[in-house]
Design a protein around this motif. Sequence first.
Motif, PDB file in Angstrom:
ATOM      1  N   LEU A   1       1.091  -1.328  -0.086  1.00  0.00           N
ATOM      2  CA  LEU A   1      -0.097  -0.003  -0.112  1.00  0.00           C
ATOM      3  C   LEU A   1       0.640   1.206  -0.065  1.00  0.00           C
ATOM      4  CD1 LEU A   1      -3.164   0.735   2.024  1.00  0.00           C
ATOM      5  CD2 LEU A   1      -1.649   2.412   2.088  1.00  0.00           C
ATOM      6  N   LEU A   2       1.875   1.294   0.757  1.00  0.00           N
ATOM      7  CA  LEU A   2       2.979   2.576   0.971  1.00  0.00           C
ATOM      8  C   LEU A   2       3.427   2.625  -0.383  1.00  0.00           C
ATOM      9  CD1 LEU A   2       4.039   2.239   4.628  1.00  0.00           C
ATOM     10  CD2 LEU A   2       2.143   3.430   3.754  1.00  0.00           C
ATOM     11  N   ARG A   3       4.032   1.442  -0.818  1.00  0.00           N
ATOM     12  CA  ARG A   3       4.733   1.444  -2.147  1.00  0.00           C
ATOM     13  C   ARG A   3       3.878   2.184  -3.119  1.00  0.00           C
ATOM     14  NH1 ARG A   3       4.312  -3.907  -4.623  1.00  0.00           N
ATOM     15  NH2 ARG A   3       2.053  -2.920  -4.881  1.00  0.00           N
ATOM     16  N   ASP A   4       2.731   2.103  -3.262  1.00  0.00           N
ATOM     17  CA  ASP A   4       1.700   2.348  -4.224  1.00  0.00           C
ATOM     18  C   ASP A   4       1.454   3.766  -4.108  1.00  0.00           C
ATOM     19  OD1 ASP A   4       1.597   0.063  -5.608  1.00  0.00           O
ATOM     20  OD2 ASP A   4      -0.395  -0.722  -4.654  1.00  0.00           O
ATOM     21  N   LYS A   5       1.520   4.279  -2.919  1.00  0.00           N
ATOM     22  CA  LYS A   5       1.372   5.915  -2.763  1.00  0.00           C
ATOM     23  C   LYS A   5       2.638   6.561  -3.266  1.00  0.00           C
ATOM     24  CE  LYS A   5      -2.353   5.337  -0.137  1.00  0.00           C
ATOM     25  NZ  LYS A   5      -3.751   5.869  -0.923  1.00  0.00           N
ATOM     26  N   LEU A   6       3.779   5.915  -3.682  1.00  0.00           N
ATOM     27  CA  LEU A   6       4.731   6.655  -4.249  1.00  0.00           C
ATOM     28  C   LEU A   6       4.935   6.863  -5.593  1.00  0.00           C
ATOM     29  CD1 LEU A   6       7.587   4.993  -1.766  1.00  0.00           C
ATOM     30  CD2 LEU A   6       6.881   7.271  -1.533  1.00  0.00           C
ATOM     31  N   VAL A   7       5.537   8.066  -5.942  1.00  0.00           N
ATOM     32  CA  VAL A   7       5.951   8.364  -7.351  1.00  0.00           C
ATOM     33  C   VAL A   7       7.083   7.312  -7.596  1.00  0.00           C
ATOM     34  CG1 VAL A   7       4.957  10.724  -7.420  1.00  0.00           C
ATOM     35  CG2 VAL A   7       7.315  10.292  -6.786  1.00  0.00           C
ATOM     36  N   PRO A   8       7.497   7.055  -8.918  1.00  0.00           N
ATOM     37  CA  PRO A   8       8.645   6.421  -9.258  1.00  0.00           C
ATOM     38  C   PRO A   8       9.872   7.205  -8.588  1.00  0.00           C
ATOM     39  CG  PRO A   8       7.252   6.230 -11.090  1.00  0.00           C
ATOM     40  CD  PRO A   8       6.582   7.214 -10.070  1.00  0.00           C
ATOM     41  N   GLY A   9      10.873   6.463  -8.069  1.00  0.00           N
ATOM     42  CA  GLY A   9      11.761   7.275  -7.325  1.00  0.00           C
ATOM     43  C   GLY A   9      11.467   7.777  -5.863  1.00  0.00           C
ATOM     44  N   GLY A  10      10.345   7.642  -5.426  1.00  0.00           N
ATOM     45  CA  GLY A  10       9.990   8.178  -4.054  1.00  0.00           C
ATOM     46  C   GLY A  10      10.650   7.293  -3.148  1.00  0.00           C
ATOM     47  N   ARG A  11      10.617   7.843  -1.904  1.00  0.00           N
ATOM     48  CA  ARG A  11      11.477   7.047  -0.890  1.00  0.00           C
ATOM     49  C   ARG A  11      10.462   7.020   0.391  1.00  0.00           C
ATOM     50  NH1 ARG A  11      17.287   9.943   0.167  1.00  0.00           N
ATOM     51  NH2 ARG A  11      17.874  10.136  -2.322  1.00  0.00           N
ATOM     52  N   ILE A  12      10.829   5.709   1.054  1.00  0.00           N
ATOM     53  CA  ILE A  12       9.839   5.411   2.303  1.00  0.00           C
ATOM     54  C   ILE A  12      11.146   5.208   3.356  1.00  0.00           C
ATOM     55  CG2 ILE A  12       9.861   2.873   1.591  1.00  0.00           C
ATOM     56  CD1 ILE A  12       7.322   2.581   3.033  1.00  0.00           C
ATOM     57  N   LEU A  13      10.600   5.860   4.367  1.00  0.00           N
ATOM     58  CA  LEU A  13      11.360   5.385   5.862  1.00  0.00           C
ATOM     59  C   LEU A  13      10.562   4.751   6.822  1.00  0.00           C
ATOM     60  CD1 LEU A  13      12.622   6.519   8.564  1.00  0.00           C
ATOM     61  CD2 LEU A  13      14.207   6.060   7.109  1.00  0.00           C
ATOM     62  N   ASN A  14      11.033   3.506   7.292  1.00  0.00           N
ATOM     63  CA  ASN A  14      10.320   2.598   8.326  1.00  0.00           C
ATOM     64  C   ASN A  14      11.238   2.545   9.462  1.00  0.00           C
ATOM     65  OD1 ASN A  14       7.674   1.059   8.320  1.00  0.00           O
ATOM     66  ND2 ASN A  14       9.234  -0.322   9.263  1.00  0.00           N
ATOM     67  N   HIS A  15      10.397   3.179  10.677  1.00  0.00           N
ATOM     68  CA  HIS A  15      11.155   3.399  11.795  1.00  0.00           C
ATOM     69  C   HIS A  15      10.397   2.621  12.959  1.00  0.00           C
ATOM     70  CE1 HIS A  15      12.709   6.228  15.241  1.00  0.00           C
ATOM     71  NE2 HIS A  15      11.792   5.671  15.847  1.00  0.00           N
TER      72      HIS A  15
ATOM     73  N   VAL B   1      14.704   1.723   8.338  1.00  0.00           N
ATOM     74  CA  VAL B   1      15.083   1.224   7.139  1.00  0.00           C
ATOM     75  C   VAL B   1      14.745   2.059   5.993  1.00  0.00           C
ATOM     76  CG1 VAL B   1      14.714  -0.888   5.351  1.00  0.00           C
ATOM     77  CG2 VAL B   1      14.734  -1.166   8.042  1.00  0.00           C
ATOM     78  N   LEU B   2      15.536   2.420   5.303  1.00  0.00           N
ATOM     79  CA  LEU B   2      15.343   3.479   4.098  1.00  0.00           C
ATOM     80  C   LEU B   2      15.079   2.584   2.654  1.00  0.00           C
ATOM     81  CD1 LEU B   2      14.942   6.382   2.970  1.00  0.00           C
ATOM     82  CD2 LEU B   2      17.470   6.150   2.611  1.00  0.00           C
ATOM     83  N   GLY B   3      14.161   2.608   2.063  1.00  0.00           N
ATOM     84  CA  GLY B   3      13.537   1.915   0.547  1.00  0.00           C
ATOM     85  C   GLY B   3      13.274   3.099  -0.271  1.00  0.00           C
ATOM     86  N   VAL B   4      13.384   2.730  -1.401  1.00  0.00           N
ATOM     87  CA  VAL B   4      13.010   3.491  -2.630  1.00  0.00           C
ATOM     88  C   VAL B   4      12.303   2.724  -3.785  1.00  0.00           C
ATOM     89  CG1 VAL B   4      15.131   3.043  -4.034  1.00  0.00           C
ATOM     90  CG2 VAL B   4      13.963   5.042  -4.310  1.00  0.00           C
ATOM     91  N   LYS B   5      11.307   3.343  -4.413  1.00  0.00           N
ATOM     92  CA  LYS B   5      10.506   2.870  -5.363  1.00  0.00           C
ATOM     93  C   LYS B   5      11.218   3.131  -6.941  1.00  0.00           C
ATOM     94  CE  LYS B   5       6.015   2.896  -7.415  1.00  0.00           C
ATOM     95  NZ  LYS B   5       4.446   3.539  -7.168  1.00  0.00           N
TER      96      LYS B   5
END
Length: 440
Positions: free
Chosen positions: A301-315, A419-423
Amino acid sequence: MTSTLNRAGQDRTDTTTPRVTIGEALTRLMAGGVPFRFTAYDGSTAGPQDSPIHLRLLNERGLSYLLSAPGDLGMARAYVSGDIALEGVHPGNPYDALVHLQSNLRFKMPSPAEAFALARGIGLGKLLPPEPPPQEALPRWRRLLEGFRHSKTRDAEAIHHHYDVSNRFYEMVLGPSMTYTCACFPHEGATLEEAQAFKYDLVCRKLDLKPGMRLLDVGCGWGGMVRHAAREYGVEVIGVTLSKEQAAWGQAAVEREGLADRAEVRFGDYREVSESGFDAVSSIGLTEHIGVRNYPAYFSLLRDKLVPGGRILNHCITRADNHVRGTGAFIDRYVFPDGELTGSGRIITTMQDVGLEVRHEENLREHYALTLKGWCENLVENWDECVADVGEGTAKVWGIYMAGSRLAFERNEIQLHQVLGVKPDEHGNAHFPLRPTWLS
């Protein structure tokens, strides 16, 4: 003589079983002796007289709590109800007592015959469980009436149990930042407020926020990350929380700081956010509540909220290993109903499996121990006002929970991972620099 139960459940005198004092029973259950001073309402004692820790069992209800729910749940019930007094430490910060007990307490398992003889010696009537304290949540099987575990209804009730205690109480415990997640201390002499601000700024830098970007902050609490990102980085932010009290406090703070044109703290479930196309997503302290089996759906769900190249930080808080376990009886009933933890490896694997590229992770467990130390100090400093606001039982729950959690982080029983991820885009481009910019 001692007391047993007849068929009607009433006490009757047993002339064949020798009476056992509570102090004697405790001594028999300890390997190496009782490592603290113990005094019971029957006049019996145990343990060294010069111990810095003195535990007093004040009444029969306290004994029944201990016998009917052996372990941390029974102890918590008796302590919260005032049936056990722990002398030598402040109830807002019983850290020293917990260190002493965890370092020296050694139980030995009696045989079934020995256990039954001890129970008869004390009185079998003491095995009947009293009504739990009002601070205690329902057992998990009773929570099924509120929906299946981690359904929207049941999650809302779990969050309400923990976070809707009192905004004033949280102000006194958390301090001006109103941030109930692990801080990041830039140096040993940093204050708690400096460390919380540094944590938010670290998250913003890891997400590479720039003016005009759009950020979604799920599980936003009182809006600390929302306000920091909007104020310091000029981004448009939506924060969402399942706590109505948090949302009201956070939105008022947004408006008070003049940020309402680009920031919002919304009451609702993160699964109901309709907007998408975000440049970044931050999740600070939410993953502990969603359930490990829901990780794939959560990160998808959080991945689908992102634009390509968008980042997610999970703490989030993690285990030191990757096994899935609940949080223990005390935490489940008094602090985080339905909470569940696993290791950072499980989080990273799930993020990768749903198509997010993990670019960085770090463990901040020592920082959480320092954070909890600061919160306990705030609780002690504001103890009388906290008790007046939420009651002594609830204040004691928080003292023992935070002190115990501090010890668990120090002893590497639990950890805190970012944990930092990117789409990546359709060509596999992560739009990521050759070296992390936040480390420069």
